[in-house]
Design a protein around this motif. Structure first.
Motif, PDB file in Angstrom:
ATOM      1  N   ALA A 163       0.821  -1.207   0.000  1.00 35.61           N
ATOM      2  CA  ALA A 163       0.000   0.000   0.000  1.00 35.61           C
ATOM      3  C   ALA A 163       0.860   1.265   0.000  1.00 35.61           C
ATOM      4  N   LEU A 164       1.970   1.238   0.738  1.00 32.54           N
ATOM      5  CA  LEU A 164       2.887   2.375   0.748  1.00 32.54           C
ATOM      6  C   LEU A 164       3.480   2.606  -0.637  1.00 32.54           C
ATOM      7  N   LEU A 168      -1.460   4.328  -1.688  1.00 32.87           N
ATOM      8  CA  LEU A 168      -2.864   4.272  -1.285  1.00 32.87           C
ATOM      9  C   LEU A 168      -3.128   5.230  -0.133  1.00 32.87           C
ATOM     10  N   ASN A 169      -4.394   5.577   0.043  1.00 28.82           N
ATOM     11  CA  ASN A 169      -4.752   6.599   1.025  1.00 28.82           C
ATOM     12  C   ASN A 169      -4.669   6.066   2.459  1.00 28.82           C
ATOM     13  N   ASP A 170      -4.854   6.998   3.424  1.00 29.00           N
ATOM     14  CA  ASP A 170      -4.720   6.643   4.835  1.00 29.00           C
ATOM     15  C   ASP A 170      -5.745   5.609   5.266  1.00 29.00           C
ATOM     16  N   LYS A 171      -6.921   5.639   4.675  1.00 27.81           N
ATOM     17  CA  LYS A 171      -7.949   4.679   5.064  1.00 27.81           C
ATOM     18  C   LYS A 171      -7.492   3.260   4.761  1.00 27.81           C
ATOM     19  N   TRP A 176      -4.420  -2.192   7.741  1.00 29.29           N
ATOM     20  CA  TRP A 176      -3.229  -3.011   7.955  1.00 29.29           C
ATOM     21  C   TRP A 176      -2.481  -2.577   9.202  1.00 29.29           C
ATOM     22  N   GLU A 177      -2.532  -1.299   9.541  1.00 33.63           N
ATOM     23  CA  GLU A 177      -1.833  -0.840  10.732  1.00 33.63           C
ATOM     24  C   GLU A 177      -2.481  -1.359  12.006  1.00 33.63           C
ATOM     25  N   ARG A 237       3.952   7.636   8.401  1.00 35.98           N
ATOM     26  CA  ARG A 237       3.455   7.436   7.035  1.00 35.98           C
ATOM     27  C   ARG A 237       4.170   8.289   5.978  1.00 35.98           C
ATOM     28  N   PRO A 238       4.360   9.602   6.199  1.00 32.52           N
ATOM     29  CA  PRO A 238       4.986  10.407   5.137  1.00 32.52           C
ATOM     30  C   PRO A 238       6.360   9.882   4.722  1.00 32.52           C
TER      31      PRO A 238
END
Length: 358
Positions: A163-164, A168-171, A176-177, A237-238
């Motif tokens: 996803a990274l 993909l978006n934060d949602k 997964w987090e 995340r960033p």
């Protein structure tokens, strides 16, 4: 629990060979490249489905053969259990008492095995993956449910990394987090608990091996202390979007081994490192016995190498005290004192053949 018969087919120099070990000390002797280590390798394949010398199975298969097979018979609490595994390129079939098993881990549960070989010093000086595997060997037996957490963590880690990379978006990352945090923190607790228990066994045994007193084991969990993993994943995340992978979690854990101010990975000689690894691995065997009530099988490849007579005698005495079945290799049988064992057997290996046993 002990291995009472081993049949090896098409594994390195062995085309077909049978070993009938005793329940105590089994000394395997022969010249270099005679097949001593390959015999231990066969036991390792039977117990784990893999070699301790090669990540790929193809080099382990005898030249000209398509696959290898190892079968064995265990004496376990008054009954006998048969194990078998056939491995070829891309195909594995494992059986227990004639029934096919889905996971090779079932073999490991039936035949708990600890091995110390000439490259075992990499536990101290190799990659952190070596030391995570060291912890996870113990957790596999002490806390089987924790290995389920580890499998769940690895699946979620693969998905989050994907996803990274895909942006993909934060949602999408949230899903997964959450799984990573739940399974990762459970795995972390299991590792810390196991290490705390293991240290107690190290302290109990360290005086039996000369020069091994005062070893310190420090656990590094793989992310900052005092921060919950889910929060850390969200705030990272960033940067991790730029990197394309997850930087923190139990997949980055490590263990540091010291004696006083000296890192054993850097300041200890090869002989000191081998002695330290023997202590750590045999402490694991003692810990396994305390948890399960069963002895593990212990293999020590080339015991005399880099150890003087005092250290060799101490290792053999320690193995006796653990009351486990042991397989030890050496070039010269005179370097291994078999006195004091309730049972001992000598095997000669020459060019992939067992030439004699007594």
């Amino acid at each position: 629990m002990s291995l009472i018969r081993l049949d090896v087919f098409n594994l390195r120099p062995f085309e077909k060979s049978r070993l009938e070990p005793c329940t105590g000390l089994n000394l395997v002797v022969g010249e270099n490249a005679s097949g001593k280590t390959s015999l231990l390798e066969a036991i390792h394949v039977l117990a784990t489905g893999r070699s301790f010398r090669s990540q790929r199975i193809e080099p382990v298969i005898r030249h000209g053969a398509r696959d290898l097979m190892v079968t064995g018979r265990l004496q376990l609490e008054g009954r006998q259990v048969s194990l078998g595994i056939r491995k070829g390129s891309g195909k594995t079939v494992a059986r227990i008492n004639g029934k096919t098993v889905r996971n090779q881990s079932e073999l490991a549960h039936a035949l708990p095995l600890q091995v110390i070989h000439p490259d075992s010093h990499e536990l101290l000086s190799g990659s952190p993956a070596e030391r995570r595997g060291f912890l996870d060997w113990g957790i596999f037996y002490q806390s089987p449910q924790s290995m389920g957490h580890w499998q769940g963590y690895r699946r979620a880690l693969i998905q989050r990394n994907e996803a990274l990379r895909r942006g993909l978006n934060d949602k999408a990352l949230d899903v997964w987090e959450t799984l990573l945090a739940q399974s990762g923190e459970a795995m972390d607790r299991a590792r810390q608990s196991y290490l705390d228990m293991l240290v107690r066994h190290v302290r109990g045994l360290e005086g039996l091996l000369p020069g091994n007193g005062g070893m310190d084991l420090s656990y590094r969990r793989g992310w900052r202390e005092g921060v919950d993993l889910k929060t850390l994943l969200q705030t990272a995340r960033p940067r991790e979007r730029e990197m394309g992978y997850t930087l923190s979690g139990p997949h980055r854990a490590d263990v540091v081994f010291r004696r006083g101010n000296m890192l054993l990975a850097e300041g200890a000689s090869r002989g000191q490192q081998k002695s330290a690894v023997l202590l750590l691995r045999l402490a694991q065997v003692a810990a396994f016995r305390s948890v399960s009530g069963r002895p593990a099988v212990v293999m020590v490849d080339d015991l005399p190498s880099e150890l003087d007579e005092a250290h060799r005698s101490a290792v053999l005495a320690l193995l006796q005290g653990l009351d486990c079945q042991a397989f030890v290799t050496a070039i010269d049988p005179r370097q291994i004192d078999t006195r004091g064992w309730s049972s001992a057997r000598l095997f000669h290996v020459e060019h992939g053949r067992l030439k004699g046993q007594c």
